[in-house]
Design an enzyme around this catalytic site. Structure first.
Site, PDB file in Angstrom:
ATOM      1  N   CYS A  24       1.047  -0.820   0.096  1.00 22.58           N
ATOM      2  CA  CYS A  24       0.499   0.099   0.021  1.00 22.58           C
ATOM      3  C   CYS A  24       1.057   1.392   0.025  1.00 22.58           C
ATOM      4  O   CYS A  24       2.462   1.312   0.358  1.00 22.58           O
ATOM      5  CB  CYS A  24      -0.963   0.163   1.099  1.00 22.58           C
ATOM      6  SG  CYS A  24      -0.783   0.309   2.380  1.00 22.58           S
ATOM      7  N   ASP A 428       9.864  22.043 -34.762  1.00 20.22           N
ATOM      8  CA  ASP A 428      11.352  21.920 -36.106  1.00 20.22           C
ATOM      9  C   ASP A 428      10.850  21.619 -36.670  1.00 20.22           C
ATOM     10  O   ASP A 428       9.722  20.957 -37.442  1.00 20.22           O
ATOM     11  CB  ASP A 428      12.325  21.494 -35.131  1.00 20.22           C
ATOM     12  CG  ASP A 428      13.548  20.900 -36.277  1.00 20.22           C
ATOM     13  OD1 ASP A 428      13.622  22.561 -36.447  1.00 20.22           O
ATOM     14  OD2 ASP A 428      13.903  20.142 -36.914  1.00 20.22           O
ATOM     15  N   ASP A 630      14.635  16.691 -33.915  1.00 28.20           N
ATOM     16  CA  ASP A 630      14.455  15.710 -34.164  1.00 28.20           C
ATOM     17  C   ASP A 630      16.793  15.486 -33.910  1.00 28.20           C
ATOM     18  O   ASP A 630      17.180  14.869 -34.285  1.00 28.20           O
ATOM     19  CB  ASP A 630      14.572  14.929 -34.971  1.00 28.20           C
ATOM     20  CG  ASP A 630      14.815  15.246 -36.608  1.00 28.20           C
ATOM     21  OD1 ASP A 630      14.904  16.944 -36.509  1.00 28.20           O
ATOM     22  OD2 ASP A 630      15.116  14.425 -37.426  1.00 28.20           O
TER      23      ASP A 630
END
Length: 736
Positions: A24, A428, A630
Site C-alpha cells: 500500500c 522544428d 529531432d
C-alpha cells in the site's frame, strides 16, 4: 552484487531492488522516509506497482549491506532487481499469500457452522462453552498464521517509529480476539465471542490484498511484455560450433547466429547473410526491413527469412530494448507533483484513524461494550489511505505502459502532468514537420561553369559533413556517376547553421546559405539569387556554392511534408493550441511550409544557439511550451522547453535531452501523447476524488455503528480496486 547489479559514478552507487512486503501507499511512504534518513542516501523511490526500490547512495558513508539491513529493520526484505527472476519472486510471494488465504478461508467456512449453531440457540445451553473453545482453536492459528503479514508490518513500522496501515488492522483483530478469549476463559454468560469476526476479517482482507496485487500487476503489464521480447539464450559461434549460451553470458565481440523465425537477442552488426527483419516493435514499420552485411540489428526484433551472423556491439544493459524498458520503469516509479497531496496526507492517516476509533469506542462504551468494540474495530478496518496513495502512481504506471506500447516513451510522471497543461507547441521544420529526407531537385550553375565539374567538387567537400543536406548532395552525385571520393580536400570546416568551407586543388570552396557567402565576402550572382527566391517561395531550400571567391552554383533541395503533419496541425488548431514553426532555414522556405499547413507563426533563420532563447522568450510571455524536434541543434531547445519531445529518428543527443521520445517516428504521436497526458491527469483527479468520497461516507457510518467489521473489511479493498480499475481504463484511450 556490487559488480553485476550496481552502476557506479565515482563513489555514488545506484541500484534497483525488489522489495517483498509492499502492499500500500503507507508502505511506500515508510520505506522512502526510513531510507532517506540513512547516512549517504541521495535517492530512495519506490515503485508500488512493481514493488521495486530505486536506491542511490554515497558508498563512502554507507554500504549497500547497511541499507538492506536498515530496510529489514522496518519489516521489508530486498534483493537486487533482475527482470529474469522478478516474475518468479512475485509468483513466490503470491503463492505464500494464497496459502495463508486458503487457510483463513478453510477456518472461516468451519467457523460459519459454529456461528450458525450459536446463533440458533446453542449459546443458551451446555454446548455454549464447547463451541466457544472449538472457535478458539480455529481462530488462533488463523490469526497468527494467516494474519502474520499484518503483525509483521505493524511491528516493523513501530520499530522504526512510524505508524503503518497494518497497525489499525492488527489492533482491530487483536482486540476482538482478546475479548473473545476473555469470554471463553471466564465462561462469561453475558458476553459474546467474535472469533468468526476475526477469521472472516482475516480472510476478506487477504482476498482484497491479493486482488489488489493481481490487478496492479496486470494494469502495468507493459513492462512485462517488453521483457518477454528479450530472448533468454543465444546461439554463439565458437570455433565454428554453435553453443547455446545464456544471454547474460554473451560478451562484446561474440558472433551470434540468428536463424529464420528467431528473435534477435543482441544489438550488433551483420557479418554474414541476408534477411528481412521485423522491426515493428521499435520503429512501428509494418514491413520487414532488409538486412545485409554491415547493417545493424536490435534485440527484440524478429528475423523472418534468411540466417544472419551478427557481431555483438552492445552489452545487454545498453541495448535499445533495455533502454526502453528502463525508461518505462523509471516513469512508472516517478512521482507527479499532484501526488504531493497524497504524500502529505498518508503519514497522518493512521494517527487520525486511531483517534477516530478511540473516540468511537468511548462514545459507545457508555451504552454497550460489545457495540463499542465492534464499532471501533469497523473504524480501524474501514479507514484506508491505499486508494488515495494509489490514485497517482497507478495512473502514471498504466499511462507509461500504454505509451510504450504505442511508441511513446515518457521519462517521468512530471512530464505527463506538464504536457496536459501545454499551451504552445514549437516545431522544428526539417525532419519534424517534413520527412527530413532531403533530395536534390535540380542544380543551376552560373554562365560559363561546367555543371559536372561543379557537382563533383561540391560532393567531394560535402562527404566530410554529417548534415542531411550533405548526404543529399553526395547521393545526387553518385546517381550522376560522379567520381568524387578520390578528390583531395584540405582544411574542411563546418559552421553550424551556416555552411562548410574547404580547399580543393588550391581553390577555396564554400557551400551554405546566402548569408554564409555574404559573411565570407562573396558577391551573389544576381540571376542565381533570383532563381533561389522563386524556389524558396515554393518551400524548397537552396545551397549556395562559391569557388575561388565567385558565386558559381545553386543546388536546390526538396523535402516533403510528413503525411500526418496536416492532420496533427489541424487537430491542434481546433483544440486552440498555439503553434510556432522554428527553423534555421530561410524565412521564405519556412513560410511556404507553414502556408501548406494552413498557417502558423514562423520564426526562421535562427542559429542553433538561439533556439533555446526563442523558447525562453515564449515562457517569459506566460506560455507553457512543448518543443518537438529531432536534430542535434534542437537539444538546447528541448532542454529549455517545459516538455521536450524528440522523434525516434533523431540523434542520441536529442533523445537524451527530451522528456518524451516518439519511437515510431510518427508525428501523430505528438497528439496521442497530449491526449494521454490529459486523460492521465483527469484520471488522477477522479481517483483522488473517489478516495475522499469513500472515506467521507464510510468512516462516519462506521463511527455511528452502522457498518459491521465484516462489511468494513469488504468495502476497504473495494475502494482500492475501484481506483485500480479506473486507472486501468486509461488503456482504452487509443482503442477504436
Amino acid at each position: 552484487v556490487q559488480q553485476e547489479f550496481t552502476t557506479c559514478s565515482g563513489d555514488v552507487r545506484d541500484i534497483h531492488l525488489l522489495v517483498e512486503g509492499i502492499h500500500c501507499a503507507a508502505c511506500v511512504w515508510l520505506i522512502e522516509r526510513g531510507l532517506n534518513r540513512a547516512a549517504g542516501v541521495q535517492l530512495a523511490e519506490v515503485n508500488l506497482a512493481g514493488k521495486r526500490l530505486h536506491l542511490r547512495w554515497d558508498n563512502r558513508q554507507s554500504k549497500l549491506s547497511d541499507l538492506i539491513r536498515a530496510l529489514s529493520r522496518i519489516g521489508y526484505s530486498a534483493v537486487p532487481y533482475d527482470p529474469e527472476t522478478a516474475e518468479g519472486s512475485i509468483q513466490k510471494t503470491n503463492r505464500a499469500m494464497l496459502f495463508r488465504l486458503f487457510f483463513a478461508g478453510f477456518a472461516a467456512m468451519n467457523m460459519m457452522w459454529i456461528a450458525i449453531a450459536l446463533y440458533s440457540g446453542a449459546n443458551q445451553d451446555e454446548f455454549r462453552s464447547f463451541f466457544h473453545w472449538v472457535a478458539l482453536v480455529l481462530a488462533t492459528p488463523t490469526l497468527f498464521y494467516s494474519g502474520y503479514p499484518f503483525y509483521r508490518g505493524a511491528l516493523g513500522g513501530l520499530r522504526a517509529g512510524h505508524l503503518t496501515m497494518d497497525l489499525p488492522i492488527a489492533l482491530g483483530l487483536s482486540v476482538t480476539y482478546a475479548y473473545s478469549v476473555y469470554v471463553t476463559l471466564t465462561n462469561n454468560q453475558h458476553g459474546e465471542v467474535f472469533f468468526d469476526t476475526v477469521t472472516n476479517l482475516t480472510f476478506v482482507i487477504l482476498i482484497g490484498r491479493y486482488l489488489e496485487g493481481m490487478f496492479r500487476h496486470q494494469a502495468v503489464s507493459a513492462t512485462k511484455r517488453l521483457m518477454e521480447l528479450q530472448p533468454r539464450v543465444a546461439l554463439v559461434m565458437r570455433e565454428g560450433i554453435e553453443q547455446m549460451t545464456p544471454i547474460r553470458g554473451v560478451m562484446l565481440g561474440d558472433q551470434v547466429l540468428i536463424k529464420p523465425g528467431y528473435t534477435v537477442p543482441v544489438d550488433g552488426v551483420v557479418l554474414e547473410g541476408h534477411s528481412a527483419v521485423d522491426e515493428s516493435m521499435l520503429s512501428g514499420e509494418s514491413l520487414p526491413v532488409s538486412k545485409r552485411v554491415g547493417a545493424t540489428v536490435s534485440a527484440g526484433t524478429v528475423n523472418t527469412s534468411g540466417a544472419l551472423l551478427v557481431e555483438v556491439r552492445t552489452q545487454l544493459n545498453d541495448t535499445t530494448l533495455s533502454k526502453i524498458i528502463q525508461l518505462v520503469e523509471e516513469a512508472q516509479s516517478s512521482k507527479a507533483p499532484i501526488q504531493r497531496l497524497a504524500d502529505t496526507i498518508v503519514p497522518w492517516f493512521v494517527l487520525v484513524t486511531m483517534i477516530c476509533a478511540a473516540t468511537t469506542f468511548f462514545i459507545w462504551n457508555s451504552q454497550d461494550f460489545e457495540i463499542a468494540l465492534m464499532a471501533a474495530t469497523s473504524v480501524l478496518i474501514i479507514t484506508c489511505p491505499c486508494a488515495l496513495g494509489m490514485a497517482t502512481p497507478m495512473s502514471i504506471a498504466v499511462a507509461s505502459g500504454l505509451g510504450a506500447k504505442h511508441g511513446i516513451l515518457v521519462k517521468n510522471g512530471l512530464v505527463l502532468e506538464t504536457l496536459s497543461k501545454v499551451t504552445h507547441f514549437v516545431f522544428d521544420k526539417t525532419g519534424t514537420l517534413t520527412e527530413g529526407k532531403m533530395s536534390v531537385a535540380q542544380m543551376k550553375c552560373a554562365a560559363g561553369q561546367d555543371d559536372e565539374a561543379i557537382l563533383g567538387v561540391a560532393a567531394a567537400v560535402e562527404r566530410y559533413s554529417e548534415h542531411g543536406v550533405a548526404h543529399a548532395i553526395t547521393a545526387y552525385a553518385e546517381e550522376r556517376q560522379q567520381s568524387f571520393r578520390d578528390t583531395v580536400v584540405n582544411d574542411f570546416h563546418a559552421t553550424a547553421g551556416l555552411g562548410v568551407a574547404a580547399n580543393v586543388a588550391g581553390r577555396r570552396i564554400l557551400l551554405g546559405s546566402a548569408a554564409w557567402l555574404k559573411q565570407c565576402g562573396i558577391t551573389l550572382d544576381a540571376q542565381l539569387h533570383l532563381h533561389a527566391q522563386t524556389f524558396e517561395a515554393d518551400g524548397m531550400s537552396c545551397v549556395y556554392m562559391a569557388q575561388s571567391e565567385q558565386h558559381v552554383a545553386l543546388i536546390v533541395l526538396a523535402d516533403r511534408l510528413r503525411s500526418d503533419a496536416q492532420q496533427m496541425v489541424d487537430e491542434m488548431r481546433t483544440a486552440g493550441i498555439k503553434m510556432t514553426l522554428l527553423s534555421g532555414d530561410r524565412r521564405p522556405v519556412a513560410e511556404a511550409i507553414a502556408k501548406q499547413l494552413g498557417g502558423m507563426e514562423v520564426i526562421a533563420e535562427v542559429l542553433p544557439q538561439d533556439k533555446d532563447r526563442v523558447i525562453q522568450q515564449l515562457q517569459n510571455e506566460g506560455a507553457i511550451v512543448a518543443m518537438v524536434g529531432d536534430g542535434v541543434n534542437d537539444a538546447p531547445a528541448l532542454i529549455r522547453a517545459d516538455v521536450g519531445i524528440a522523434l525516434g529518428s533523431g540523434t542520441d543527443v536529442s533523445v537524451e535531452s527530451a522528456d518524451i521520445v516518439l519511437m515510431h517516428n510518427e508525428l501523430n504521436k505528438v497528439l496521442q501523447a497530449t491526449q494521454l497526458s490529459r486523460r492521465t491527469l483527469r484520471t488522477i483527479k477522479q481517483n483522488i476524488g473517489l478516495s475522499f468520497v469513500y472515506n467521507a461516507i464510510m468512516v462516519p457510518l462506521a463511527m455511528m455503528a452502522q457498518v459491521t467489521p465484516l462489511a468494513a473489511a469488504i468495502t476497504m479493498p473495494i475502494s482500492s480496486l475501484v481506483v485500480i480499475g479506473n486507472a486501468a481504463r486509461i488503456r482504452t484511450l487509443f482503442k477504436k
